[in-house]
Design a protein around this motif. Structure first.
Motif, PDB file in Angstrom:
ATOM      1  N   VAL A 149       0.829  -1.226   0.239  1.00  0.00           N
ATOM      2  CA  VAL A 149      -0.116   0.332   0.281  1.00  0.00           C
ATOM      3  C   VAL A 149       1.046   1.445  -0.182  1.00  0.00           C
ATOM      4  N   ALA A 150       2.406   1.047   1.000  1.00  0.00           N
ATOM      5  CA  ALA A 150       3.264   2.496   0.676  1.00  0.00           C
ATOM      6  C   ALA A 150       3.740   2.623  -0.678  1.00  0.00           C
ATOM      7  N   MET A 151       3.742   1.497  -1.262  1.00  0.00           N
ATOM      8  CA  MET A 151       4.487   1.884  -2.684  1.00  0.00           C
ATOM      9  C   MET A 151       2.707   2.612  -3.460  1.00  0.00           C
ATOM     10  N   ALA A 152       1.755   1.946  -3.598  1.00  0.00           N
ATOM     11  CA  ALA A 152       1.000   2.210  -4.063  1.00  0.00           C
ATOM     12  C   ALA A 152       0.556   3.415  -4.419  1.00  0.00           C
ATOM     13  N   VAL A 153       0.862   4.021  -2.853  1.00  0.00           N
ATOM     14  CA  VAL A 153       0.231   5.419  -2.054  1.00  0.00           C
ATOM     15  C   VAL A 153       1.230   6.590  -2.334  1.00  0.00           C
ATOM     16  N   ALA A 154       2.439   6.561  -1.563  1.00  0.00           N
ATOM     17  CA  ALA A 154       3.151   7.531  -1.771  1.00  0.00           C
ATOM     18  C   ALA A 154       4.449   7.327  -2.174  1.00  0.00           C
ATOM     19  N   ALA A 155       5.427   6.092  -2.503  1.00  0.00           N
ATOM     20  CA  ALA A 155       6.075   5.263  -3.194  1.00  0.00           C
ATOM     21  C   ALA A 155       6.492   5.752  -4.573  1.00  0.00           C
ATOM     22  N   ALA A 158       4.227  -2.590  11.219  1.00  0.00           N
ATOM     23  CA  ALA A 158       3.667  -1.028  10.589  1.00  0.00           C
ATOM     24  C   ALA A 158       4.766  -0.453  10.819  1.00  0.00           C
ATOM     25  N   ALA A 159       5.716  -0.536  11.916  1.00  0.00           N
ATOM     26  CA  ALA A 159       7.283   0.199  12.529  1.00  0.00           C
ATOM     27  C   ALA A 159       8.224   0.096  10.812  1.00  0.00           C
ATOM     28  N   LEU A 160       8.074  -1.029  10.476  1.00  0.00           N
ATOM     29  CA  LEU A 160       9.135  -1.286   9.815  1.00  0.00           C
ATOM     30  C   LEU A 160       8.670  -0.493   8.114  1.00  0.00           C
ATOM     31  N   VAL A 161       6.951  -0.796   8.005  1.00  0.00           N
ATOM     32  CA  VAL A 161       6.888   0.460   6.988  1.00  0.00           C
ATOM     33  C   VAL A 161       7.261   1.392   6.701  1.00  0.00           C
ATOM     34  N   TYR A 162       6.765   2.224   8.276  1.00  0.00           N
ATOM     35  CA  TYR A 162       7.388   3.456   8.124  1.00  0.00           C
ATOM     36  C   TYR A 162       8.143   3.741   8.601  1.00  0.00           C
ATOM     37  N   LEU A 163       9.573   3.075   9.200  1.00  0.00           N
ATOM     38  CA  LEU A 163      10.797   3.316   8.667  1.00  0.00           C
ATOM     39  C   LEU A 163      11.491   3.383   7.321  1.00  0.00           C
ATOM     40  N   LEU A 164      11.019   2.326   6.717  1.00  0.00           N
ATOM     41  CA  LEU A 164      11.003   2.492   5.356  1.00  0.00           C
ATOM     42  C   LEU A 164      10.836   4.134   3.617  1.00  0.00           C
ATOM     43  N   TYR A 165       9.404   4.132   4.243  1.00  0.00           N
ATOM     44  CA  TYR A 165       8.472   4.937   3.321  1.00  0.00           C
ATOM     45  C   TYR A 165       8.449   6.492   4.198  1.00  0.00           C
ATOM     46  N   TYR A 166       8.897   6.271   5.456  1.00  0.00           N
ATOM     47  CA  TYR A 166       8.411   7.730   5.687  1.00  0.00           C
ATOM     48  C   TYR A 166       8.559   8.289   4.859  1.00  0.00           C
ATOM     49  N   ASN A 167       9.751   9.032   4.443  1.00  0.00           N
ATOM     50  CA  ASN A 167      10.437   9.719   3.223  1.00  0.00           C
ATOM     51  C   ASN A 167       9.269  10.285   2.470  1.00  0.00           C
ATOM     52  N   ALA A 168       9.153   9.205   1.334  1.00  0.00           N
ATOM     53  CA  ALA A 168       7.875   8.660   1.278  1.00  0.00           C
ATOM     54  C   ALA A 168       6.653   9.848   1.118  1.00  0.00           C
ATOM     55  N   ILE A 169       6.399   9.374   2.678  1.00  0.00           N
ATOM     56  CA  ILE A 169       5.058   9.919   3.013  1.00  0.00           C
ATOM     57  C   ILE A 169       4.866  11.293   2.687  1.00  0.00           C
ATOM     58  N   ASP A 170       6.027  11.256   3.982  1.00  0.00           N
ATOM     59  CA  ASP A 170       6.500  13.179   4.206  1.00  0.00           C
ATOM     60  C   ASP A 170       5.898  13.755   2.543  1.00  0.00           C
ATOM     61  N   ALA A 171       6.858  13.522   1.803  1.00  0.00           N
ATOM     62  CA  ALA A 171       6.475  13.830   0.384  1.00  0.00           C
ATOM     63  C   ALA A 171       5.174  13.971  -0.505  1.00  0.00           C
ATOM     64  N   TYR A 172       4.657  13.035  -0.219  1.00  0.00           N
ATOM     65  CA  TYR A 172       3.576  13.007  -1.055  1.00  0.00           C
ATOM     66  C   TYR A 172       2.876  14.228  -0.119  1.00  0.00           C
ATOM     67  N   ASN A 173       2.253  13.900   1.938  1.00  0.00           N
ATOM     68  CA  ASN A 173       1.494  14.631   2.209  1.00  0.00           C
ATOM     69  C   ASN A 173       1.585  16.465   1.955  1.00  0.00           C
ATOM     70  N   LYS A 174       3.174  17.201   1.796  1.00  0.00           N
ATOM     71  CA  LYS A 174       3.052  18.404   1.223  1.00  0.00           C
ATOM     72  C   LYS A 174       3.734  18.384  -0.054  1.00  0.00           C
ATOM     73  N   ALA A 175       3.282  17.358  -1.127  1.00  0.00           N
ATOM     74  CA  ALA A 175       2.967  17.782  -2.493  1.00  0.00           C
ATOM     75  C   ALA A 175       1.086  17.912  -2.284  1.00  0.00           C
ATOM     76  N   VAL A 176       0.363  17.277  -1.424  1.00  0.00           N
ATOM     77  CA  VAL A 176      -0.944  17.891  -1.137  1.00  0.00           C
ATOM     78  C   VAL A 176      -1.198  18.618  -0.588  1.00  0.00           C
ATOM     79  N   GLY A 177       0.304  19.145   0.359  1.00  0.00           N
ATOM     80  CA  GLY A 177      -0.945  20.395   0.851  1.00  0.00           C
ATOM     81  C   GLY A 177      -1.189  20.091   2.658  1.00  0.00           C
ATOM     82  N   THR A 178      -0.933  18.879   2.953  1.00  0.00           N
ATOM     83  CA  THR A 178      -2.090  18.498   4.430  1.00  0.00           C
ATOM     84  C   THR A 178      -0.848  17.882   5.170  1.00  0.00           C
ATOM     85  N   GLY A 179      -1.354  18.114   6.994  1.00  0.00           N
ATOM     86  CA  GLY A 179      -0.709  16.785   7.138  1.00  0.00           C
ATOM     87  C   GLY A 179      -0.926  15.695   7.993  1.00  0.00           C
TER      88      GLY A 179
END
Length: 335
Positions: free
Chosen positions: A45-51, A131-152
């Protein structure tokens, strides 16, 4: 310095063998199996949504779920996650990796109730760690997506990245929990029914150690056919463990209690209660329609001698059909 791990050393010397070979070892397997499940399930899901969007592999940096392709990616990713998790833990604990399965097996499959609580704890902790491992691997992608959308993370638009970790209902339910609850009951009933059918050696059970793969296909079928209503959690640990992590990682009330203003509220209990109820219903339906019939057929086969249909009158034995010899007194000759 010894290259033998403390665990292996304990096994070699006989210390702790009873613990590792008993419930403690089963709990370790349930933890690791559920950890693998979430690491690869939430990972896809992290791949599809953020990465994929963030790495330039989508149409734009905010393009997600543009077509069925993303959903198929997620459905097959979860299917493989389930199959691999069952392969990892199956030989030790049976790889329940799902409290709904554990409770259903306790109800109808003679799984001891004293193990139900520990199994569920191990599953939830394993899901949290995954879930913690997924966050560790993808938190940069998560933050980049939220920044692109303009949300927290805790904002309403943060629901997209929150979906990496746990589930929520589709907008067409208008915040009503009844539809998603029924969805979870039905989906999990099918899941447990399929699991029991696949492992039932009285039925056409899967051979050659393909059971975990077939269980993965069952999850794919549920996701493709029934998944959009509420994200097909069909597993309380799969939802609650990552939900708890997401709450701690900043998604706030979207995660717990599961509230997005104007969309849904206090949703967290639905993917817990629904799967538990559905799991019990699924195993009861299987036993009523299939399991009890298989058992009756097996008992009839045991009580009927080979080559004779039930209810036939047994053929007469050789002793019964033989004609007893009769002696005749010879006639006297005339003098």
């Amino acid at each position: 310095m010894s290259d033998v791990s403390p665990l292996r050393n304990a096994v070699r010397n006989g210390s702790g063998l009873k613990r590792l070979g008993g419930t403690w070892g089963e709990l370790l397997a349930e933890f690791l199996g559920t950890f693998v499940l979430i690491a690869f399930g939430d990972g896809v899901v992290a791949m599809a949504v953020a990465a994929l969007p963030g790495s330039g592999r989508a149409q734009t940096s905010t393009t997600i779920f543009l077509a069925a392709g993303d959903w198929l990616l997620i459905a097959w990713g979860w299917a493989l996650a389930v199959a691999l998790a069952v392969y990892v833990a199956g030989g030790v604990s049976g790889a329940h990796i799902n409290p709904a399965v554990t409770i259903a097996f306790a109800v109808r499959r003679k799984f001891p109730w004293r193990k139900v609580g520990p199994y569920i704890v191990a599953q939830v902790v394993g899901a949290f760690a995954g879930a913690a491992l997924v966050y560790l691997l993808y938190y940069n992608a998560i933050d980049a997506y939220n920044k692109a959308v303009g949300t927290g993370r805790g904002d309403a638009k943060g629901l997209a990245t929150y979906s990496i970790f746990a589930t929520f209902p589709a907008p067409y339910f208008n915040g009503n929990a009844v539809g998603p609850l029924v969805d979870q009951i039905v989906g999990t009933a099918f899941l447990v029914m399929f699991v029991v059918a696949i492992i039932d050696m009285r039925n056409t059970a899967v051979q050659a150690n393909l059971g975990p793969f077939m269980i993965g296909l069952a999850v794919a079928a549920i996701g493709i056919s029934l998944g959009a209503n509420a994200g097909y959690a069909i597993n309380p640990a799969r939802d609650f463990g990552p939900r708890l992590f997401a709450w701690m990682a900043g998604w706030g009330q979207t995660a717990l209690p599961g509230t997005v203003d104007g969309a849904f509220s206090w949703y967290f209990w639905v993917p817990i209660v629904g799967p538990i109820v559905g799991g019990v219903i699924g195993v009861l339906i299987y036993d009523w329609f299939i399991g009890d019939v298989l058992d009756a057929k097996a008992r009839l086969a045991e009580s009927t001698p080979p080559g004779r249909a039930g209810g036939e009158t047994p053929p007469a034995t050789e002793a019964e059909t033989s004609v007893p010899e009769t002696r005749t007194t010879p006639k006297r000759r005339a003098a």
